[in-house]
Design an enzyme around this catalytic site. Structure first.
Site, short mmCIF file in Angstrom:
data_model
loop_
_atom_site.label_atom_id
_atom_site.label_comp_id
_atom_site.label_asym_id
_atom_site.label_seq_id
_atom_site.Cartn_x
_atom_site.Cartn_y
_atom_site.Cartn_z
CG HIS A 28 -1.85 1.15 1.31
ND1 HIS A 28 -3.18 1.01 1.66
CD2 HIS A 28 -1.69 2.48 1.10
CE1 HIS A 28 -3.78 2.17 1.65
NE2 HIS A 28 -2.89 3.10 1.31
CG HIS A 34 -0.85 6.99 -1.23
ND1 HIS A 34 -2.10 6.99 -1.80
CD2 HIS A 34 -1.00 6.37 -0.03
CE1 HIS A 34 -2.97 6.42 -0.98
NE2 HIS A 34 -2.32 6.03 0.11
CE LYS A 71 -7.78 1.84 -0.55
NZ LYS A 71 -6.67 2.74 -0.32
CG HIS A 126 -9.67 4.60 3.38
ND1 HIS A 126 -8.44 5.22 3.44
CD2 HIS A 126 -10.37 5.05 4.45
CE1 HIS A 126 -8.41 6.03 4.48
NE2 HIS A 126 -9.58 5.96 5.11
CG HIS A 145 -4.81 2.35 5.96
ND1 HIS A 145 -6.15 2.33 6.21
CD2 HIS A 145 -4.65 3.01 4.79
CE1 HIS A 145 -6.78 2.96 5.23
NE2 HIS A 145 -5.88 3.37 4.35
CG ASP A 172 -1.58 4.91 4.01
OD1 ASP A 172 -1.64 5.29 2.82
OD2 ASP A 172 -2.35 5.33 4.89
C1 NCD Z 1 -3.48 9.03 1.85
C2 NCD Z 1 -3.02 10.04 0.79
O1 NCD Z 1 -2.43 11.07 1.15
O2 NCD Z 1 -3.21 9.78 -0.39
N1 NCD Z 1 -3.57 9.70 3.12
C3 NCD Z 1 -3.55 9.12 4.33
O3 NCD Z 1 -3.78 9.84 5.29
N2 NCD Z 1 -3.28 7.86 4.51
C4 NCD Z 1 -4.76 8.38 1.45
C5 NCD Z 1 -5.14 7.18 2.29
O4 NCD Z 1 -4.60 6.09 2.12
O5 NCD Z 1 -5.99 7.33 3.17
ZN ZN Z 2 -3.22 5.02 1.60
#
Ligand code: NCD
Ligand code: ZN
Length: 335
Positions: free
Chosen positions: A12, A14, A94, A131, A166, A239
């Site tokens: 996971h 970003h 997702k 999520h 998460h 995450d």
């Molecule tokens: C994530 C993001 O910034 O894209 N933010 C977070 O607080 N974890 C999105 C997510 O996974 O919730």
């Molecule tokens: Zn995330």
């Protein structure tokens, strides 16, 4: 002293979009072989064409990184869309509840909006990544308030592989342990290290502000116990969610913590402190791959025992644990 791991996976992450994606992907490639990239980009990753282009961009920027992008389930996603994505070999879709987190507007209001898409995911064995927060519940109760939705989806689709991303609460952990179907959860580094007091008990730490927010010591303990039990339903997903420093320090900090620069060293320290270094490899390199149906990676990552100070800024973002000293360091990646 050294730790040798089969090259780990991060299920996971970003990586964002545009130019910044390249440095985020390169940072991840220093310690990880394979990453599940989340589709809450701008615009979101929805079609096979988006995913192909995204994967190509990220992989050409970061040698040695295999990027598996998930597609984002939208209220309009059809069974045909899923069939096409499955045919192309996309491993996961997702589910973002509308407004639950960063870049999630236009998401789902009710799971029945995608009932046909979920049926197709079950049929084609595509993983549903969720999520799991109900944005209309009070912030600390959002994960628990989402669990009945998981139970309804499970009841309707007994064979669907589901990941509660998460996981942050004892209630979420309990749900995953009790679920009768193929359900798993990812666990982040920050939910293992921190609680609400670290976020806002002293001065407010915007860099630790993420969704779901870090919770209580009892919640953290529930996550800890699953890892120490080497429960294969619980595996690593960082995450890591970079936001440029100016946005984080703006007074309206977006949710997301940039943990990529410290993941393996901080996890090594955590496993060492819990006298469980031998449990690091299955958590990071085996359980997630097995759940997704992949072989473990073939290369190795070697960490050495060596103090280093986490920089205040990496890739234009303040990393988790900035300014602190960690006792393990990634020495090299082989293969
Ligand atoms: C994530 C993001 O910034 O894209 N933010 C977070 O607080 N974890 C999105 C997510 O996974 O919730
Ligand atoms: Zn995330």
């Amino acid at each position: 002293m050294k730790i040798v791991l089969t090259t780990p996976d991060d299920w996971h992450v970003h990586l964002r979009q545009g130019e910044a994606l390249e440095s985020y992907a390169q940072t991840h490639a220093t310690g990880f072989g394979r990453v599940m990239a989340m589709p809450n980009t701008i615009p979101p990753l929805v079609t096979v064409e988006h995913l192909v282009e995204y994967r190509k961009h990220a992989e050409s920027a970061a040698s040695g990184l295999t990027v598996l992008p998930a597609f984002r389930l939208m209220p309009t996603t059809s069974a045909e869309d899923v069939a096409k994505l499955a045919q192309f070999g996309v491993p996961a879709g997702k589910y973002y509840p509308d407004g639950a987190t960063t870049n999630s507007s236009g998401g789902l209001v009710h799971w029945r909006q995608i009932e046909e898409a979920l049926a197709a995911m079950e049929e084609h064995d595509v993983v549903l990544s969720i999520h799991g927060e109900n944005p209309s519940a009070p912030v600390l109760e959002r994960e628990e308030a989402f669990l009945p939705v998981l139970a309804e989806i499970r009841q309707s689709f007994p064979k669907l592989r589901i990941i509660l991303e998460h996981v942050s609460t004892a209630a979420g952990v309990h749900y995953v342990m009790e679920d009768q179907g193929p359900t798993a959860a990812t666990i982040t580094l920050h939910h293992l290290l921190f609680t609400l007091d670290d976020l806002l008990g002293g001065s407010l730490d915007a860099h630790l502000f993420c969704k779901p927010v870090v919770k209580t010591a009892a919640d953290r303990e529930a996550l800890t116990q699953r890892i120490l039990a080497s429960d294969s339903r619980f595996f690593f997903g960082s995450d890591s969610a970079p936001h440029p420093v100016v946005k984080k320090q703006s007074g309206r900090a977006p949710a997301g913590s940039y943990s990529a620069p410290v993941l393996l060293p901080a996890l090594a320290q955590w496993f060492e402190e819990h006298q469980a270094l031998e449990k690091m490899q299955p958590f990071l390199c085996e359980f997630g791959a097995a759940f997704y149906g992949y072989e473990a990676n073939t290369g190795r990552v070697i960490l050495e025992k060596k103090n280093w100070e986490v920089p205040e800024l990496v890739d234009g973002c303040v990393p988790l644990l900035a300014g602190t000293t960690l006792s393990w360091k990634v020495l090299r990646r082989e293969g």
